[in-house]
Design an enzyme around this catalytic site. Structure first.
Site, PDB file in Angstrom:
ATOM      1  N   GLY A 105       0.846  -1.207   0.000  1.00 42.26           N
ATOM      2  CA  GLY A 105       0.000   0.000   0.000  1.00 42.26           C
ATOM      3  C   GLY A 105       0.866   1.237   0.000  1.00 42.26           C
ATOM      4  O   GLY A 105       2.049   1.176  -0.345  1.00 42.26           O
ATOM      5  N   ASN A 106       0.285   2.372   0.354  1.00 37.83           N
ATOM      6  CA  ASN A 106       1.079   3.598   0.461  1.00 37.83           C
ATOM      7  C   ASN A 106       0.447   4.512   1.512  1.00 37.83           C
ATOM      8  O   ASN A 106      -0.556   4.157   2.133  1.00 37.83           O
ATOM      9  CB  ASN A 106       1.207   4.289  -0.901  1.00 37.83           C
ATOM     10  CG  ASN A 106      -0.144   4.632  -1.475  1.00 37.83           C
ATOM     11  OD1 ASN A 106      -0.865   5.460  -0.926  1.00 37.83           O
ATOM     12  ND2 ASN A 106      -0.522   3.989  -2.583  1.00 37.83           N
ATOM     13  N   PHE A 107       1.023   5.695   1.693  1.00 34.51           N
ATOM     14  CA  PHE A 107       0.637   6.559   2.819  1.00 34.51           C
ATOM     15  C   PHE A 107      -0.536   7.493   2.542  1.00 34.51           C
ATOM     16  O   PHE A 107      -0.826   8.372   3.344  1.00 34.51           O
ATOM     17  CB  PHE A 107       1.848   7.392   3.260  1.00 34.51           C
ATOM     18  CG  PHE A 107       2.983   6.566   3.778  1.00 34.51           C
ATOM     19  CD1 PHE A 107       2.842   5.857   4.965  1.00 34.51           C
ATOM     20  CD2 PHE A 107       4.176   6.470   3.081  1.00 34.51           C
ATOM     21  CE1 PHE A 107       3.885   5.077   5.450  1.00 34.51           C
ATOM     22  CE2 PHE A 107       5.219   5.698   3.560  1.00 34.51           C
ATOM     23  CZ  PHE A 107       5.081   4.992   4.747  1.00 34.51           C
TER      24      PHE A 107
END
Ligand code: PMT
Length: 397
Positions: A208-210
């Site tokens: 995923g990412n932020f």
């Protein structure tokens, strides 16, 4: 723009209330139907008789009419209005609005209003600069109230500083610009993506990412506020869309986001691709948790995810507008322009991970908007809501 519009003019107890008569005159001259609602202390500064003569309607101030005992319905007033403007708005009324202290007709009407609300604060400079006032204005802004900034100049106390109510012409211009925008956006179908995508590795892990979705949700709220029907295709975030014109389609992976967007795109007038889509997903999903004990360090093979923006760009019609975002760490401008060209976008909003007050997670953003016609604009730094508004101001539907 103001012809036949129903406007509630709220007046509170400050010296700038004398300017409300001029504001009322300008609104009526522009063709608006205006209902004045005053707080009891506003009557110390300007008489209801003046205001009712200018508006052609009895002024409402109390919950009940003293003569007839008739109940003044704040709910009906709130539903009647196309806009409510409170000018001047004193520190006291701003505090009551921010905290819901509904002890007068004006604040109850505000709490019942379905239409957009504008406030034009006016007070002495120290009250204006006090952290309490700042906090209350921030709360109101978060609740969707538009602030028509006070101006600097000589105040009733003879001190000089910020606290003068904006001039009546400025307040009228703010209302006109709001109605002009909503005419452009009313009924338009807008597709927005927001948040990250999660690409599952096994039942407990993902790539995923932020992204928190803050920027995408701010765009959705702003487009909905302007009257558009918004489909918000959202990756996993902890935010909730507030405006009733927003339909949220919750997805998890890039593939799901792609399918939802491709399906919605033909009916959309505008799409804004704000999601941080994972470019790669694991080639294989492990149905059981990958164990640490007694196993080699796993190698996760990745495959490319579909490029959603590029897919929409390929099937874009002349009458559709497609906007992308670029999140860069280096060669920002060149990379953004390259993405705009490759994906067939009309605009690309560049934000950089080099700026601590921009990009992932924070409440503010710093964006340069590039257009396919070769122009570029550095948008004013601000909250994600303000930046969303600036971006939408550049789009003609
Ligand atoms: O959510 P927040 O915490 O508020 O943060 C906001 C944000 C930083 C995520 C947002 O402002 C932003 O920059 N979003 C785009 C991030 C990104 O993925 O940029 P990119 O340069 O990798 O992608 C370029 C464009 O192609 C984007 O419009 C992206 O949505 C789109 N894309 C990318 C990959 C892919 N497979 N499909 C896509 O559609």
């Amino acid at each position: 723009m103001l012809k036949n519009k129903h406007i509630i003019l709220g007046i509170t107890g400050g010296i700038a209330a004398y300017k409300s008569a001029m504001l009322l005159r300008l609104l009526v001259k522009a063709g608006a139907e205006v209902q004045v609602v005053m707080t009891p202390s506003a009557k110390e500064f300007i008489t209801p008789v003046t205001l009712s003569a200018l508006s052609g309607k009895p002024v409402v101030s109390e919950f009940f009419s003293a003569n007839t005992g008739e109940w003044h319905s704040h709910v009906d007033l709130g539903l009647w209005a196309d806009a409510m403007v409170i000018a001047p708005a004193t520190a006291c009324t701003l505090a009551k609005m921010a905290t819901g202290v509904a002890d007068n007709m004006l604040v109850t009407t505000y709490l019942s209003a379905k239409a957009p609300v504008f406030v034009a604060p006016a007070m002495d400079l120290d009250m204006m600069a006090h952290p309490t006032t700042t906090r209350n204005l921030q709360t109101l802004q978060r609740d969707g109230v538009a602030i028509i900034e006070a101006e600097a100049g000589e105040l009733a106390s003879h001190l000089v500083g910020k606290g003068r109510m904006a001039e009546p012409e400025t307040i009228v211009a703010a209302l006109e610009s709001y109605f002009a925008k909503s005419e452009q956006w009313a009924g338009k179908d807008v597709l927005i993506t927001a948040g990250p995508t999660y690409e599952r590795i096994d039942p407990v892990r993902f790539i995923g990412n932020f992204s928190t979705g803050k920027m995408g949700y701010a765009l959705a709220e702003e487009a909905a506020k302007r009257g558009a029907n918004v489909m918000l295709v959202s990756g996993p975030v902890s935010l909730k869309a507030k405006h009733p014109n927003i339909t949220v389609v919750s997805v998890e992976s890039a593939r799901e986001m792609h399918d939802a967007c491709v399906q919605a795109w033909p009916a959309a007038d505008l799409a804004i691709m704000c999601a941080a889509v994972a470019d790669y997903a694991p080639a294989e999903y492990h149905h059981k948790k990958i164990k640490r004990e007694g196993h080699e360090v796993p190698v996760i093979e990745l495959v490319k995810n579909p490029d959603i923006a590029a897919a929409l760009g390929q099937s874009k019609r002349e009458d559709q507008v497609l906007v992308g975002f670029a999140l860069e760490t280096d060669n920002e401008q060149a990379n953004a322009l390259d993405k705009m060209r490759r994906k067939g976008l009309d605009f690309i909003a560049l934000n950089s991970l080099k700026d601590a007050d921009a990009g992932f997670g924070v409440d503010t953003n710093r964006v340069t908007l590039f257009a396919a016609d070769g122009t570029s604009t550095e948008l004013p730094f601000g909250t994600k809501a303000e930046v969303a508004s600036s971006i939408l101001n550049h789009i003609n539907l």
